[in-house]
Design a protein around this motif. Structure first.
Motif, PDB file in Angstrom:
ATOM      1  N   THR A 544       1.130  -1.418  -0.200  1.00 55.75           N
ATOM      2  CA  THR A 544       0.182   0.050  -0.061  1.00 55.75           C
ATOM      3  C   THR A 544       0.815   1.325  -0.103  1.00 55.75           C
ATOM      4  OG1 THR A 544      -1.701   0.755   1.090  1.00 55.75           O
ATOM      5  CG2 THR A 544      -0.404  -0.152   2.372  1.00 55.75           C
ATOM      6  N   LEU A 591      -5.250   2.306   1.429  1.00 56.23           N
ATOM      7  CA  LEU A 591      -6.091   2.709   2.345  1.00 56.23           C
ATOM      8  C   LEU A 591      -6.324   4.084   2.928  1.00 56.23           C
ATOM      9  CD1 LEU A 591      -3.760   0.203   4.597  1.00 56.23           C
ATOM     10  CD2 LEU A 591      -5.721  -0.178   3.300  1.00 56.23           C
ATOM     11  N   LEU A 597      -7.111  -0.583   7.569  1.00 54.09           N
ATOM     12  CA  LEU A 597      -5.490  -0.667   7.582  1.00 54.09           C
ATOM     13  C   LEU A 597      -5.851  -2.512   8.558  1.00 54.09           C
ATOM     14  CD1 LEU A 597      -3.112  -2.118   7.035  1.00 54.09           C
ATOM     15  CD2 LEU A 597      -2.444  -0.003   9.498  1.00 54.09           C
ATOM     16  N   ARG A 598      -6.573  -2.204   9.572  1.00 56.13           N
ATOM     17  CA  ARG A 598      -6.755  -3.579  10.493  1.00 56.13           C
ATOM     18  C   ARG A 598      -7.732  -4.296   9.645  1.00 56.13           C
ATOM     19  NH1 ARG A 598      -9.603  -0.164  13.822  1.00 56.13           N
ATOM     20  NH2 ARG A 598     -11.794  -1.096  13.763  1.00 56.13           N
ATOM     21  N   ILE A 609       3.660  -6.899   5.608  1.00 53.48           N
ATOM     22  CA  ILE A 609       3.213  -5.354   4.878  1.00 53.48           C
ATOM     23  C   ILE A 609       4.451  -3.775   4.798  1.00 53.48           C
ATOM     24  CG2 ILE A 609       1.618  -3.356   6.049  1.00 53.48           C
ATOM     25  CD1 ILE A 609       0.839  -4.194   7.774  1.00 53.48           C
ATOM     26  N   LEU A 611       5.448  -0.737   2.864  1.00 50.70           N
ATOM     27  CA  LEU A 611       4.197   0.483   3.025  1.00 50.70           C
ATOM     28  C   LEU A 611       5.329   1.458   2.344  1.00 50.70           C
ATOM     29  CD1 LEU A 611       3.121   1.725   6.605  1.00 50.70           C
ATOM     30  CD2 LEU A 611       1.719   1.408   4.973  1.00 50.70           C
ATOM     31  N   TYR A 620      -2.032   5.538  11.900  1.00 51.01           N
ATOM     32  CA  TYR A 620      -1.785   3.823  11.447  1.00 51.01           C
ATOM     33  C   TYR A 620      -1.085   3.923  13.109  1.00 51.01           C
ATOM     34  CZ  TYR A 620      -3.400   4.971   6.569  1.00 51.01           C
ATOM     35  OH  TYR A 620      -4.573   5.337   5.759  1.00 51.01           O
TER      36      TYR A 620
END
Length: 817
Positions: A544, A591, A597-598, A609, A611, A620
């Motif tokens: 993401t 997101l 996200l959760r 993840i 990023l 976040y």
């Protein structure tokens, strides 16, 4: 001997005295002292007297032949010898001009009897019970070699003999006629030899043995037909024995040998023979002979050797059929009965039968699946000891039973069986027999370290079954895993069975297993070796935001990061895969809120993840901290904006207060990779320590004053090592690189890149070194090779291994760290 010499010397002396002195009144007497007080002189009329009580006068001894050699003109009357041929003292008679015997007769004649003369002895046949008369003579031709007397007797053991005696005056051929004396006691049937007689001639037995035939006396006896009694029963096909008799009352009118016979009908006849020693009423027995061929009455005629009176009788003999009962409850079997094992002489059914009537029978079974039993022809007999129970053995036909299970036979007899029986023999199956097609063994399911086996994890084994039955196959435990399966083969031929996997893999890799079985096959494979590859489970990777900045990860076309991650020789299940992993599930999304996200972490069971540019903001931090600390996931940050939020996250995960970590955008075009032992720096894809790490477009951030003891510095500024370009938490799944474009690049190696797109790979995704990249900046004409693609591949390997070992897949994110 000494005494005899003295006597002879004395005799010679006396004779000498007589010759010298002339006439004497008294002559000589020789004594040996055995007569006491006797006169020492002989009698007046005796010229020489010999006196002894235990000795005699020994005259010259010679045979007749020696005697006759003496010159006849010199023979004197009274010449005395002892003839050893005749055993008599002989003396010469001049008056008779012959030698005479002191026995008072001439000496015995010497007689020769040749074999031809012996065989020409003539005697008329005699009659049993008839006394011999003067007409009954025996003529014996002989050859006399020395004249003399003869005495001859030819005797039998049958109550009669022949005798003659006389004198042969001269040598020559003679015919001696002997007179028969006595009464023959026994007669002979025509064809029999007769009496063999013994000949004694002049006291010596000769080898010649004349034969005299004595005719049987003519018999006369009455058979009382109404007294005939038949003995033991007769049975079809059974030979008659001594117990099969016929008894008849008879009246004998003469003594002598009798015989009675029957004709032969239905294979039967009777015969009897004996001797009447007296006349009058008596019983006779006839013995049966033969084997009856049919059942029922058999008419016979008994015929005797009587010449008068009742000479024949009719008799009816009854022949019975064999009869028996099979004692079904006592039948037993011998031998082994197994599928595909040929029967032989040891395979026997023992059938006890109760004999009701003896005879020849055959007991057999029906044929079941090609198998049968038969006794062949056997003879049943009565036996008092066994209460007439006889065991009849039925032997197999040497067939090979192929069908497993019960063989239900019916046991019957060809004749005479009162009741048949049903009997069961069970043919056991062969022990399970199958071979394993080793080349066709296949593992199914995913084998990942620390992931328990489930129903998808199994071993597909192709087998070729020859004999059905219960099977068992298993392996040893290797890398925490074993295979084991049990079941039953119900059909033959090729088939696939599945062995469940048990346990939990310990580590990744290719592991050899040895599969064993309970097969009893004598050829082919009953065990095999195979491999199981334990791989890391499929990783769910969230990338993401899903924008241009993420395209290098999500695209597998020309961007190096995506090509590296999707090359199966880098990350896959091939034998040569560097990282053995079931797969990488790349999920690209953008997101908007922490809740998004959760939720996606929970829904997609995210392990890693990533990023990228513009994805980080302070909202976040709690979700990401919970993900790293509680779910034990891996967080990778590639950031060149919102760097303050990144530094706050470094502090949060590093258990430091906010503001501890400092950051700066003063960077160099390339950064020095640290010389420390870390899987990102010296992973499976290559050791890049002390080498260079390029920055894309000279834009990025560095960090300093990191939380004490929490992070490893992966790379630093070339001109100031106090500032870190890449960091990784020492125990948690968290790594940060202060640039988003560091992993961007193309697979086209022909394009020279010195200040952008620092990552380089082959077309299919193998990491390569970017050979020429600005060291400090583009303003300084100095270049170094950079290892960004190796850094990328090693970091992905570390992230996957960490996630495999640590991620709690069942953990549900709450949003609170």
């Amino acid at each position: 001997m000494r005494t005899y010499i003295i006597y002879i010397y004395a005799l010679i002396s006396l004779l000498s005295i007589n010759l010298v002195q002339g006439q004497q009144t008294y002559m000589t007497k020789i004594k040996d002292g055995t007569v006491a007080q006797s006169s020492s002189v002989p009698s007046e009329a005796v010229i020489l007297e010999l006196e002894s009580t235990n000795k005699g006068f020994l005259a010259p001894r010679m045979t007749t032949v020696q005697r006759d050699v003496i010159d006849k003109t010199k023979l004197k009357d009274g010449l005395l010898i002892f003839n050893t041929t005749t055993g008599c003292i002989n003396y010469w008679s001049g008056l008779q001009d012959t030698w005479l015997s002191v026995c008072g007769t001439p000496p015995p004649a010497e007689i020769a009897l040749t074999p031809d003369q012996c065989t020409s002895i003539i005697t008329e046949p005699l009659q049993q019970g008839v006394t011999l008369t003067e007409l009954n003579k025996m003529n014996i031709p002989v050859t006399v070699t020395v004249a003399g007397v003869y005495d001859i007797i030819v005797k039998s053991t049958n109550g009669y003999y022949f005798y003659a005696s006389g004198r042969f005056p001269t040598e020559g051929d003679y015919n001696i006629i002997l007179q028969g004396i006595g009464t023959p006691l026994r007669g002979y049937e025509p064809g029999e030899q007769g009496d063999v007689l013994t000949m004694i001639l002049n006291g010596k037995t000769r080898i010649c043995k004349p034969v005299v035939f004595v005719k049987e006396q003519e018999m006369s006896f009455d058979m009382k037909c109404n007294t005939i009694s038949v003995g033991e029963d007769l049975f079809l096909g059974m030979p008659l024995t001594i117990d099969n008799k016929i008894t008849i009352d008879v009246v004998a009118h003469t003594i002598g040998t009798w015989n009675v016979t029957s004709n032969t009908v239905n294979g039967l006849s009777y015969f009897g023979k004996g001797k009447f020693e007296t006349t009058g009423p008596q019983k006779i027995e006839l013995i049966g002979r033969g084997i009856p061929t049919t059942v029922g009455p058999t008419e016979l005629i008994l015929t005797s050797n009587s010449t008068k009176n009742n000479t024949s009788c009719p008799v009816t003999i009854s022949v019975k059929s064999v009869k028996y009962e099979i004692v079904c409850e006592d039948i037993n079997i011998e031998g082994n009965y197994q599928q595909d094992v040929a029967l032989d002489k040891s395979n026997v059914i023992n059938v006890p039968v109760k004999v009701l009537a003896p005879g020849k029978i055959t007991i057999s079974t029906t044929t079941v699946n090609g198998v049968s039993f038969s006794s062949g022809e056997v003879e049943l007999e009565f036996n008092e000891v066994t209460n007439d129970i006889q065991i009849v053995a039925l032997f197999s036909n040497d067939a090979t039973p192929q069908v497993v299970g019960d063989y239900n036979f019916k046991i019957t007899g060809d004749v005479g069986a009162v009741s048949p029986c049903d009997y069961k023999i069970t043919v056991a199956p062969q022990a399970v027999n199958y071979t394993i097609l080793c080349n066709d063994i296949r593992t199914q399911g995913v084998y990942a370290p620390k992931v328990p086996m489930d129903k998808s994890n199994k071993l597909a084994v192709t087998v070729d079954v020859k004999y059905v039955g219960d099977y068992e196959l298993s392996t040893e435990v290797v890398n925490g895993i074993r295979y084991e399966g049990k079941g039953t083969f119900t059909s033959t031929g090729k088939q696939v069975i599945y062995l469940p996997a048990y346990g939990e893999p310990i580590e990744t890799g290719k592991f050899s297993y040895h599969l064993t079985s309970n097969s009893n096959a004598l050829s082919g494979n009953i065990s095999c070796d195979f491999f199981t590859i334990a791989v890391i489970r499929k990783m769910n990777i969230l990338v993401t935001p899903n924008n241009t900045a993420s395209s290098s990860l999500l695209s597998a076309n020309i961007y190096t990061a995506g090509v590296i991650m999707r090359n199966m020789e880098n990350f896959g299940t091939k034998d040569n895969s560097v990282v053995q992993v079931e797969g990488l599930n790349m999920i690209g999304t953008t997101l908007t809120t922490p809740e998004d996200l959760r939720n996606i972490i929970n829904q997609e069971k995210i392990d890693i993840i990533w990023l990228t540019f513009g994805a980080m903001n302070a909202s976040y931090i709690d979700v990401l901290t919970e993900f790293v600390n509680n779910k034990k996931g891996v967080l990778l940050l590639n950031q060149e904006r919102d760097i303050k939020d990144v530094s706050m996250l470094i502090d949060k995960i590093g258990n430091a207060s906010t503001g501890t970590t400092k950051y700066s955008n003063a960077i160099t075009q390339s950064n020095l990779i640290s010389n420390i032992d870390d899987p990102i720096l010296n992973g499976s894809f290559g050791d890049i320590r002390n080498k260079y790490f390029g920055v894309d477009y000279f834009y990025g951030y560095c960090f300093s004053n990191l939380p004490l003891g929490q992070y490893n510095v992966l790379s630093t500024k070339i001109d100031d090592p106090t500032w870190a370009f890449g960091v990784k938490h020492k125990t948690k799944g968290f790594a940060v690189v202060g640039d988003n474009g560091w992993m961007s690049g193309y697979t086209d190696q022909k394009v020279s890149r010195t200040a952008s797109y620092p990552s380089t790979t082959t077309i299919d995704g193998k990491p390569l070194t970017t050979p020429k990249y600005f060291k400090v900046s583009e303003k300084i004409n100095e270049y170094v090779p950079v290892e960004n693609s190796f850094f990328m591949a090693n970091m992905m390997e570390w992230a996957i291994n960490f996630a495999q070992s640590n991620v709690d897949q069942d953990y549900q994110m709450t949003g609170r760290p």
